[in-house]
Scaffold this motif. Structure first.
Motif, PDB file in Angstrom:
ATOM      1  N   TYR A  45     -62.563  54.408  29.742  1.00  0.00           N
ATOM      2  CA  TYR A  45     -61.274  54.823  29.823  1.00  0.00           C
ATOM      3  C   TYR A  45     -61.421  55.324  31.339  1.00  0.00           C
ATOM      4  O   TYR A  45     -62.492  55.485  31.891  1.00  0.00           O
ATOM      5  N   TRP A  47     -60.506  58.315  33.719  1.00  0.00           N
ATOM      6  CA  TRP A  47     -60.635  59.925  33.573  1.00  0.00           C
ATOM      7  C   TRP A  47     -60.947  60.430  34.908  1.00  0.00           C
ATOM      8  O   TRP A  47     -61.786  60.309  35.584  1.00  0.00           O
ATOM      9  N   GLU A  48     -59.739  61.288  35.512  1.00  0.00           N
ATOM     10  CA  GLU A  48     -59.771  62.028  36.981  1.00  0.00           C
ATOM     11  C   GLU A  48     -60.251  60.759  37.731  1.00  0.00           C
ATOM     12  O   GLU A  48     -61.044  61.107  38.760  1.00  0.00           O
ATOM     13  N   TYR A  81     -63.091  68.737  23.797  1.00  0.00           N
ATOM     14  CA  TYR A  81     -62.428  67.977  25.013  1.00  0.00           C
ATOM     15  C   TYR A  81     -61.354  68.534  25.609  1.00  0.00           C
ATOM     16  O   TYR A  81     -60.496  69.117  24.819  1.00  0.00           O
TER      17      TYR A  81
END
Length: 120
Positions: A45, A47-48, A81
């Motif tokens: 994935y 993320w940031e 999370y």
């Protein structure tokens, strides 16, 4: 917003222990009739701004549309999370006995009293 009578709800977390804690808490609070844990699975994935790869455990909850909001609230509060995966999928068909069991196991006291009153 859930409109189906029955749902499966999926989330993931980064350890078997956390997955079991989420599952147990949902069943104890009657927001889910049961939960199945599988893993580890490999998640890829973004993320940031960075593409990440991580081992995760999936938890699949069985619940009713009427209990979805409570299950989501529980997961948001118990999950560590920042943005937990919480995805609900409608169950369009299933064994009548099993689906009745899901309803019975997720019934709150207020729901059970109301249904008993309606039955007379």
């Amino acid at each position: 917003m859930a409109t189906s009578a029955w749902l499966t709800v999926l989330t993931t977390t980064d350890s078997a222990e956390k997955a079991e804690a989420l599952a147990r808490g949902a069943v104890e609070s009657r927001t889910a009739a049961c939960a199945q844990i599988s893993g580890p699975v490999t998640s890829v994935y973004r993320w940031e701004g960075t593409v990440e790869t991580a081992a995760e455990w999936q938890v699949l909850f069985k619940t009713t549309g009427a209990r979805y909001e409570a299950l989501e609230a529980y997961l948001r509060g118990a999950h560590d999370y920042d943005t937990p995966e919480i995805i609900a999928t409608p169950v369009v068909r299933g064994s009548a006995d099993y689906l009745r069991w899901v309803e019975e196991e997720t019934a709150t006291e207020a729901t059970a009293v109301s249904e008993a009153t309606e039955r007379g």
